[in-house]
Design an enzyme around this catalytic site. Structure first.
Site, short mmCIF file in Angstrom:
data_model
loop_
_atom_site.label_atom_id
_atom_site.label_comp_id
_atom_site.label_asym_id
_atom_site.label_seq_id
_atom_site.Cartn_x
_atom_site.Cartn_y
_atom_site.Cartn_z
N ARG A 19 5.22 -56.66 -6.68
CA ARG A 19 5.38 -57.93 -5.96
C ARG A 19 5.07 -59.11 -6.88
NH1 ARG A 19 5.78 -58.36 -0.69
NH2 ARG A 19 4.79 -56.31 -0.38
N GLU A 42 9.49 -50.26 -6.85
CA GLU A 42 9.95 -51.14 -5.78
C GLU A 42 9.66 -52.60 -6.14
OE1 GLU A 42 7.84 -52.53 -1.64
OE2 GLU A 42 7.70 -50.43 -2.19
N THR A 71 10.13 -55.04 1.34
CA THR A 71 10.22 -56.18 2.25
C THR A 71 11.69 -56.47 2.58
OG1 THR A 71 8.33 -57.08 1.01
CG2 THR A 71 9.19 -58.42 2.78
N LYS A 131 6.51 -44.82 6.11
CA LYS A 131 5.53 -45.61 5.37
C LYS A 131 4.48 -46.10 6.36
CE LYS A 131 5.23 -50.31 3.55
NZ LYS A 131 6.02 -51.50 3.16
N GLY A 161 -3.55 -51.30 0.68
CA GLY A 161 -4.98 -51.10 0.48
C GLY A 161 -5.33 -49.71 0.00
N GLY A 181 0.31 -51.23 -4.95
CA GLY A 181 0.64 -52.62 -5.15
C GLY A 181 -0.31 -53.33 -6.09
N SER A 182 -1.23 -54.10 -5.52
CA SER A 182 -2.12 -54.92 -6.35
C SER A 182 -3.07 -54.09 -7.20
CB SER A 182 -2.92 -55.88 -5.46
OG SER A 182 -3.68 -55.17 -4.49
#
Length: 213
Positions: A19, A42, A71, A131, A161, A181-182
């Site tokens: 992202r 992704e 998204t 998901k 998370g 992700g992060s």
């Protein structure tokens, strides 16, 4: 009932969520992540020029890599994803129009679900995998409770998370795919930093699941 493509057999059930990725850094980041052992990437559509990044990554990596968008909220997004050459469609929700369009293009789908009703709707609409999002709210116990009523062959992913220390706990709940992700990528990180995080995630996966498939 619509039916999207089957979820492919990956060596590891890891999806890198980039992202905020920009087209200029897309190829270098993708090469580093793929070289570390993560085959699925992704690019969320709220990133800068996401379809440009997706197209460049598709061209740069082997055809066996599973590249796509996150998204994804509209049928037009689905068309643009297919036009860019992406094969993976990830969304935060379950939407019948999006799923129908994805089936027309033969895409692999991972719609977001949070309840048994949403999970069964996704299955009826032909989802390749489920998901569970945000997984950190449900936790392994919540997902495990829902798995008791889901089809045994349903592929379950955990996103939101979740990072490598969580793999073993979610594995015990029947989760086989993780979206990172992060914990893997944030805008401003260097290629070396992302590669190191990808390698750590791969090592954690191998430890929890007994190595690559």
């Amino acid at each position: 009932m619509t039916k999207t493509a089957e979820f492919p057999k990956l060596r590891r059930g890891l999806v890198a969520i980039l992202r905020g990725l920009t087209p200029d850094e897309a190829v270098a980041m993708a090469h580093a992540i793929h070289a570390a052992g993560i085959e699925a990437i992704e690019v969320p559509l709220n990133s800068p020029e996401p379809f440009v990044s997706i197209g460049r990554i598709v061209e740069a990596l082997p055809a066996s890599a599973l590249i796509g968008a996150g998204t994804v909220l509209t049928a037009a997004d689905v068309d643009n994803l297919a036009k860019a050459g992406g094969r993976l469609l990830v969304s935060p929700n379950i939407d019948a129009e999006v799923m129908t369009q994805a089936a027309k293009h033969g895409l692999v789908t991972m719609p977001g679900v949070f309840t048994p009703s949403e999970a069964f709707q996704a299955i009826r609409l032909g989802a390749s995998a489920l998901k569970f999002f945000p997984a950190s709210v449900l936790g392994p116990a919540g997902i495990n409770a829902m798995r008791a009523v889901l089809p045994k062959d349903a592929i379950v992913g955990a996103v939101g998370g979740v990072s490598e220390p969580d793999f073993a706990g979610y594995k015990a709940a029947g989760v086989s795919v993780f979206g990172l992700g992060s914990s893997l990528f944030k805008p401003g990180m260097t290629v070396a930093q992302v590669k190191a995080r990808a390698e750590a995630a791969v090592a954690a996966w191998d430890a929890a699941f007994g190595g690559a498939a």
